[in-house]
Design an enzyme around this catalytic site. Structure first.
Site, mmCIF file in Angstrom:
data_model
loop_
_atom_site.group_PDB
_atom_site.id
_atom_site.type_symbol
_atom_site.label_atom_id
_atom_site.label_comp_id
_atom_site.label_asym_id
_atom_site.label_seq_id
_atom_site.Cartn_x
_atom_site.Cartn_y
_atom_site.Cartn_z
ATOM 1 N N GLY A 14 -6.104 -5.245 3.071
ATOM 2 C CA GLY A 14 -5.466 -6.269 4.222
ATOM 3 C C GLY A 14 -3.971 -5.828 4.366
ATOM 4 O O GLY A 14 -3.340 -6.434 5.021
ATOM 5 N N ASN A 15 -3.374 -4.783 3.731
ATOM 6 C CA ASN A 15 -2.210 -4.180 3.459
ATOM 7 C C ASN A 15 -1.684 -3.665 4.907
ATOM 8 O O ASN A 15 -2.103 -2.603 5.527
ATOM 9 C CB ASN A 15 -1.814 -3.343 2.531
ATOM 10 N N GLY A 17 0.840 -2.118 5.821
ATOM 11 C CA GLY A 17 1.713 -0.878 5.620
ATOM 12 C C GLY A 17 0.692 0.287 5.609
ATOM 13 O O GLY A 17 0.854 1.158 6.354
ATOM 14 N N LYS A 18 -0.420 0.002 4.898
ATOM 15 C CA LYS A 18 -1.443 1.136 4.544
ATOM 16 C C LYS A 18 -2.256 1.340 6.103
ATOM 17 O O LYS A 18 -2.546 2.537 6.287
ATOM 18 C CB LYS A 18 -2.527 0.430 3.822
ATOM 19 N N ASP A 72 -8.295 3.038 -4.518
ATOM 20 C CA ASP A 72 -7.765 2.669 -5.798
ATOM 21 C C ASP A 72 -6.834 3.337 -6.454
ATOM 22 O O ASP A 72 -6.725 4.596 -6.533
ATOM 23 C CB ASP A 72 -8.928 2.293 -6.660
ATOM 24 N N TYR A 159 4.909 -1.367 -10.196
ATOM 25 C CA TYR A 159 5.784 -0.687 -11.349
ATOM 26 C C TYR A 159 7.015 0.348 -10.778
ATOM 27 O O TYR A 159 7.480 0.877 -11.214
ATOM 28 C CB TYR A 159 4.782 0.246 -12.114
#
Lengths: 203, 203
Positions: A14-15, A17-18, A72, A159
């Site tokens: 659901g991103n 940006g992607k 992933d 991260y």
């Protein structure tokens, strides 16, 4: 290849940006997020990035009856024998925040000298023509770096604040989004995946 | 990469031909068949070649405590919407002979004209450094051809007698083993896998 240009492809994410990034490269296919079909996320039970990406793509393809793309990704730290790996997003437990995960990582690496803090972000992206496609297109991106001993920077997520990028001499969270996307594991995997999809279409 | 040259690699296959081929290319690693460790074959429950190859490599790595190589391969026929795919070896049922499988394939394609009998052999090979390796090395080989309407040739195995190889103008089962190995899906995947393993070692 039985699917044609103009065929929609569902993205198991659901991103926004992607979605924008993939849409820009695969311009001839409308890219639709799985949320438009109310797809329920599948449990990520795989022990490898590629198995989890396939689980997600298969789930989306099955529910939407469309070709699907999924990814992933995670962080692999040499001094931790590959941890946090496929559980990067839940390293400090289910529901952990980015901050919890980063704190745990810094604790685990406490006292480990700089030269032994080598790590890499890995992203595996897959494309499945349909839910029963026996041969998904698979692309991998690897971004080599080192884990800092404290967080810096405000960009990105996960991260990024503790991932030192040698070629930019800063943390990933200090990079503008466009620079990060051009260098990152996800950017590399996406470029490879889209090239491989176009090869498969042309075949 | 924490494993070094001279480190043994276990092959999740008992096929002496495959072992010889891999040994010739990966000369610096002794390649040992999983049968030397009395490994029990794992059930191939995956719906993709790569998932099955990972299941086999993980099983071998776990039982032998060594890095492992495994492959999974099959025939994908366009007119049959990708069948027999991952069940190529048991297309006519569990325990089916090569002859049973070929007969079933010819029956399913009965009446399909030549130009619609396009097919490809696919092989996916993986290398896992250990059973919990989150990021196996993955290599794929594809061999394009067409399904004949009757079996010819005595070499090879499986669907080789009905797989027409356009660039050789004969069936796969009419090719000498050395020629087949140089062209085939398995030969291509093996070359790519060994190159990728060497890259990972050098990194």
């Amino acid at each position: 290849m039985t699917f044609s240009t103009l065929q929609k492809i569902v993205l198991a994410s659901g991103n926004p940006g992607k979605i924008r990034e993939i849409q820009a490269i695969l311009a001839e296919h409308p890219i639709v997020p799985q949320s438009e079909f109310n797809v329920v996320d599948v449990e990520e039970t795989g022990a490898t990035f590629v198995e989890n990406a396939i689980l997600k793509a298969r789930n989306a393809a099955l529910h939407c009856q469309l070709p699907a793309i999924a990814d992933d990704s995670g962080l692999v730290v040499d001094a931790l024998n590959g941890a946090p790996g496929v559980i990067s997003a839940r390293y400090a437990g289910v529901g952990a925040s980015d901050r919890d995960n980063v704190d745990k990582l810094l604790r685990e690496l406490d006292g480990v000298p700089d030269e032994l803090r080598t790590a890499r972000f890995i992203c595996v992206m897959v494309f499945m023509e349909h839910a029963y496609d026996p041969c998904p297109v698979i692309a991998q991106g690897v971004w080599e770096g080192r884990i800092l001993d404290h967080a810096v920077g405000e960009n990105g997520f996960g991260y990024d604040p503790v991932f030192w990028v040698p070629e930019q001499q800063c943390a990933s969270a200090q990079l503008p989004a466009a620079v990060k996307n051009a260098l990152s594991h996800r950017g590399q995997a996406l470029k490879r995946l889209t090239a491989l999809i176009k090869e498969r279409e042309a075949a």
